[in-house]
Design a protein around this motif. Sequence first.
Motif, PDB file in Angstrom:
ATOM      1  N   ASN A  54     -56.153  83.045   0.715  1.00 46.19           N
ATOM      2  CA  ASN A  54     -55.996  81.662   1.168  1.00 46.19           C
ATOM      3  C   ASN A  54     -57.290  81.099   1.743  1.00 46.19           C
ATOM      4  OD1 ASN A  54     -53.370  81.367   0.330  1.00 46.19           O
ATOM      5  ND2 ASN A  54     -52.495  82.050   2.268  1.00 46.19           N
ATOM      6  N   GLN A  55     -58.016  81.928   2.490  1.00 43.01           N
ATOM      7  CA  GLN A  55     -59.322  81.492   3.016  1.00 43.01           C
ATOM      8  C   GLN A  55     -60.269  81.159   1.873  1.00 43.01           C
ATOM      9  OE1 GLN A  55     -60.010  85.073   5.419  1.00 43.01           O
ATOM     10  NE2 GLN A  55     -60.680  83.742   7.072  1.00 43.01           N
ATOM     11  N   ILE A  56     -60.288  82.047   0.873  1.00 43.22           N
ATOM     12  CA  ILE A  56     -61.172  81.850  -0.274  1.00 43.22           C
ATOM     13  C   ILE A  56     -60.785  80.572  -1.011  1.00 43.22           C
ATOM     14  CG2 ILE A  56     -61.879  82.769  -2.516  1.00 43.22           C
ATOM     15  CD1 ILE A  56     -61.476  85.618  -1.238  1.00 43.22           C
ATOM     16  N   LEU A  57     -59.488  80.407  -1.238  1.00 43.95           N
ATOM     17  CA  LEU A  57     -58.984  79.234  -1.955  1.00 43.95           C
ATOM     18  C   LEU A  57     -59.366  77.953  -1.216  1.00 43.95           C
ATOM     19  CD1 LEU A  57     -57.285  78.583  -4.488  1.00 43.95           C
ATOM     20  CD2 LEU A  57     -55.289  78.503  -3.002  1.00 43.95           C
ATOM     21  N   ALA A  58     -59.183  77.959   0.103  1.00 43.98           N
ATOM     22  CA  ALA A  58     -59.444  76.760   0.912  1.00 43.98           C
ATOM     23  C   ALA A  58     -60.930  76.411   0.944  1.00 43.98           C
ATOM     24  CB  ALA A  58     -58.931  76.982   2.332  1.00 43.98           C
ATOM     25  N   THR A  59     -61.797  77.422   0.830  1.00 43.76           N
ATOM     26  CA  THR A  59     -63.228  77.188   0.949  1.00 43.76           C
ATOM     27  C   THR A  59     -63.879  76.892  -0.393  1.00 43.76           C
ATOM     28  OG1 THR A  59     -63.253  78.731   2.798  1.00 43.76           O
ATOM     29  CG2 THR A  59     -65.385  78.170   1.831  1.00 43.76           C
ATOM     30  N   VAL A  60     -63.484  77.617  -1.410  1.00 46.72           N
ATOM     31  CA  VAL A  60     -64.186  77.571  -2.695  1.00 46.72           C
ATOM     32  C   VAL A  60     -63.638  76.475  -3.613  1.00 46.72           C
ATOM     33  CG1 VAL A  60     -64.743  78.913  -4.771  1.00 46.72           C
ATOM     34  CG2 VAL A  60     -64.850  79.993  -2.520  1.00 46.72           C
TER      35      VAL A  60
END
Length: 106
Positions: A54-60
Amino acid sequence: GAAGTSGLLQFADVELDLERHEVRRAGVPLHLTATEFRLLTYFMRNQRRILSKNQILATVWPMDFDGPVNIVETYVGYLRRKLNAEGSPLIHTIRLVGYILRDPAV
């Protein structure tokens, strides 16, 4: 490099040049898509930290992205293949949590 080249990220034998949009591993240029480049940038800025999908999705990905969450797995897979072609694995899966960029020796 010279002092003040803040656009350069390094981890192990991977070099990422933000200004030139270039990535090299062991001196070999890697051809990454824009998304793969952003993904690797995020990993390199958070090296040795566990990043959740989720962190990756939200950032990238763009904020209004509403595609499948497994897009993260797909792109981590692409990025891994390109990195691993030139050396040992650097991106590791932490089961049920996410991914981490860390030294191959660990």
